[in-house]
Design a protein around this motif. Sequence first.
Motif, short mmCIF file in Angstrom:
data_model
loop_
_atom_site.label_atom_id
_atom_site.label_comp_id
_atom_site.label_asym_id
_atom_site.label_seq_id
_atom_site.Cartn_x
_atom_site.Cartn_y
_atom_site.Cartn_z
N PRO B 74 -56.57 -5.04 27.69
CA PRO B 74 -55.75 -3.90 27.25
C PRO B 74 -54.41 -3.87 27.98
O PRO B 74 -54.30 -4.37 29.10
CB PRO B 74 -56.60 -2.69 27.60
N THR B 75 -53.44 -3.29 27.34
CA THR B 75 -52.09 -3.26 27.91
C THR B 75 -51.57 -1.83 27.94
O THR B 75 -51.93 -1.01 27.10
CB THR B 75 -51.14 -4.13 27.07
N LEU B 76 -50.72 -1.56 28.90
CA LEU B 76 -50.06 -0.25 28.95
C LEU B 76 -48.61 -0.37 28.48
O LEU B 76 -47.81 0.54 28.64
CB LEU B 76 -50.09 0.31 30.38
N GLU B 77 -48.31 -1.53 27.87
CA GLU B 77 -46.93 -1.81 27.44
C GLU B 77 -46.39 -0.73 26.49
O GLU B 77 -45.26 -0.27 26.64
CB GLU B 77 -46.91 -3.19 26.77
N HIS B 78 -47.22 -0.31 25.51
CA HIS B 78 -46.76 0.68 24.53
C HIS B 78 -46.43 1.99 25.21
O HIS B 78 -45.43 2.64 24.88
CB HIS B 78 -47.83 0.92 23.46
N ILE B 79 -47.29 2.38 26.16
CA ILE B 79 -47.07 3.65 26.84
C ILE B 79 -45.84 3.56 27.73
O ILE B 79 -45.03 4.49 27.79
CB ILE B 79 -48.33 4.04 27.64
N ARG B 80 -45.68 2.40 28.40
CA ARG B 80 -44.49 2.20 29.24
C ARG B 80 -43.22 2.29 28.38
O ARG B 80 -42.27 2.98 28.71
CB ARG B 80 -44.55 0.83 29.93
N TYR B 81 -43.26 1.61 27.23
CA TYR B 81 -42.12 1.63 26.31
C TYR B 81 -41.79 3.08 25.90
O TYR B 81 -40.64 3.51 25.91
CB TYR B 81 -42.46 0.79 25.08
N LEU B 82 -42.85 3.82 25.59
CA LEU B 82 -42.69 5.19 25.12
C LEU B 82 -42.05 6.07 26.20
O LEU B 82 -41.15 6.86 25.94
CB LEU B 82 -44.07 5.73 24.78
N LEU B 83 -42.53 5.91 27.43
CA LEU B 83 -42.09 6.81 28.49
C LEU B 83 -40.73 6.43 29.06
O LEU B 83 -40.01 7.29 29.57
CB LEU B 83 -43.13 6.86 29.61
N PHE B 84 -40.37 5.14 29.01
CA PHE B 84 -39.13 4.74 29.67
C PHE B 84 -38.03 4.30 28.72
O PHE B 84 -36.87 4.33 29.08
CB PHE B 84 -39.42 3.65 30.71
N ASP B 85 -38.37 3.86 27.52
CA ASP B 85 -37.33 3.36 26.61
C ASP B 85 -37.04 4.28 25.43
O ASP B 85 -36.25 3.95 24.57
CB ASP B 85 -37.72 1.97 26.08
N THR B 86 -37.74 5.41 25.33
CA THR B 86 -37.45 6.35 24.23
C THR B 86 -37.22 7.74 24.84
O THR B 86 -37.34 7.93 26.04
CB THR B 86 -38.63 6.45 23.24
N SER B 87 -36.90 8.71 23.97
CA SER B 87 -36.67 10.08 24.47
C SER B 87 -37.97 10.86 24.57
O SER B 87 -37.95 12.08 24.65
CB SER B 87 -35.72 10.84 23.55
N TYR B 88 -39.11 10.16 24.53
CA TYR B 88 -40.40 10.84 24.49
C TYR B 88 -40.61 11.88 25.59
O TYR B 88 -41.03 13.00 25.30
CB TYR B 88 -41.53 9.81 24.50
N PRO B 89 -40.29 11.54 26.88
CA PRO B 89 -40.50 12.55 27.93
C PRO B 89 -39.71 13.83 27.64
O PRO B 89 -40.20 14.94 27.88
CB PRO B 89 -40.00 11.87 29.19
N GLY B 90 -38.50 13.67 27.10
CA GLY B 90 -37.70 14.83 26.74
C GLY B 90 -38.37 15.68 25.67
O GLY B 90 -38.37 16.91 25.74
N TRP B 91 -38.99 15.02 24.68
CA TRP B 91 -39.67 15.77 23.61
C TRP B 91 -40.84 16.54 24.20
O TRP B 91 -41.09 17.69 23.83
CB TRP B 91 -40.19 14.84 22.52
N LEU B 92 -41.59 15.88 25.11
CA LEU B 92 -42.71 16.57 25.77
C LEU B 92 -42.21 17.82 26.49
O LEU B 92 -42.80 18.89 26.38
CB LEU B 92 -43.37 15.64 26.79
#
Lengths: 317, 298
Positions: B74-92
């Motif tokens: 399993p990889t955490l790549e998708h979650i890393r991408y989400l948290l660091f390369d998109t505005s996702y934390p801001g939406w949260l």
Amino acid sequence: MSTTIENRRRVAARSGTPILSRLSESRNGLGLLFMLPAAVFLLCFLTYPLGLGIWLGFTDTSIGRSGIFIGLENYEWLWHDSVFWLSVFNTLLYTSVASVLKFILGLWLALILNEHLPFKNLFRAIILLPWVVPTVLSALAFWWIFDSQFSIISWVLMEWGLIERPINFLGDPNNARASVIAANVWRGIPFVAICLLAGLQTIPQSLHEAAALDGASSWQRFRYVTLPLLTPIIAVVMTFSVLFTFTDFQLIYVLTRGGPVNATHLMATLSFQRAIPGGQLGEGAAIAVAMIPFLLGAILFSFFGLQRRKWQQGSAD
Amino acid sequence: MTDQAIATKTATDDIAGLDQHDTLMRRLVVIYLPLFVFVFVLLFPFYWMAITAIKPNHQLTNYQDYSPFWVIRPTLEHIRYLLFDTSYPGWLWNTMIVSIFSTIISLAASIFAAYAIERIRFSGARVTGMMIFLAYLVPPSILFIPLAFIVFQVGIYDTRLALILTYPTFLIPFCTWLLMGYFRSIPFELEESALVDGATRWQILTKIVLPLAVPGLISAGIFAFTLSWNEFIYALTFISSSENKTVPVGVLTELVRGDVYEWGALMSGALIGSLPVVILYSFFVDYYVSSMTGAVKE
């Protein structure tokens, strides 16, 4: 409402003491004071928009341009609009099929959960999960499950040799309708089941025992004891369920956006489509207003359901 | 009629007379099997969401070489991408702010309204109670167009304030209706004796009624928070810039690009966006259930 306002005027006019302390001395004044925050919110952001929406339906307002009164023109236009009628048909189909399925499956699940089970509370908690999770996010999971190429359902059916190639879940009109209904039912079952379970738990065990002693079979006990006592709560729960299903927006917006060829457009999604991306606020509002008669029907149904319940309980209030 | 009754009676007697093993078999088929199917169907989408979120991209669509139901390395790549390369934390963050503030506003307004309707009993209290119930039945999908119009004219379009101010329209009716039920269950005598002792209405509310209604406040608060977290149509209509979006809107409008869907990132977004409400729910299941059924039963 008007009496409380008069009261306030009278109190304010009568003396020089601060209005607030005078107000809090009378029952009506205090009631008004306490109702004020909620009333302001609801009047500004609920009652006023509701009226404004009805008014917008009679105008040709579009985004960035305030419209003029055009009478029933929007409605005449919709009357001859086949897409609108298709959306009405879809909404009725979606609501009726999904509600019936939710009711049958929800009642079944409630009856199962009403038995003596180990870890009953755990099951109850797990079962409510689909209802707790944001609809848009669970709908995204369904979008992936219904993928035209890599659907897990298609894959399993192909492994079992039941189908030859992947099912085009969201690309074919009837498949798309069935898919969105399935997703809606999935999300609605927990609500119906848990509410009906709460109703089932209020039915005294002694009634079942009495019926069993009189020789009633389990079907007869269900038909002549459980169901009549459950009817009032069924009426209310299903009214809510119908109301939420009829005005559904999120699921369709995520899964199909009304496609393919408008086969899954509901009135709410069509209203959004015409008003926001399309810019025709007036026409969108007219479609939204066209939903009101149906909602009123559901609310009246709920009202009489509630009345009957009060009457059965013999409560005076 | 009588024949039938006798027949069914003997039938039930037979069932009662059967040995333990057969009853167990029957229970297995009638209760446990359907229950298992229900639980499986209701939970499978979450499992699918979670397993997709941690699958490496090359396994995602390769059903020939890898079982789709399991994941190797399993990889955490998708979650890393989400948290660091998109505005996702801001939406949260936005969703959190909007949900907390609209819940607090609604709860405060509802406490006063419910207390006034249930206990002060001003003239017209019953009609007001009925109106609140009707307000609960007005769906957002017929209000969003005129509300968008208003939000635009007031000049709060594309701000979090627009959501904080509009969410109470569906939260206040619900919370008031729920709290009315709780306040009704508090004995009148307690308030009467406080009145006799010279307490003011304010003191009665804060020192007697509210402490007794804490379970109701928790139920209403959790439910309101969940409803605001899940809200979609207002957030979709009133917010346009990426940094002001909430999680449901952001995931749907920003992470879905073109024809190549990044399922891994999408599913991680859905999973992480669901976690806060699921965690909150798991701590307060009973309150949640009582608020849901309470609103229907009253």
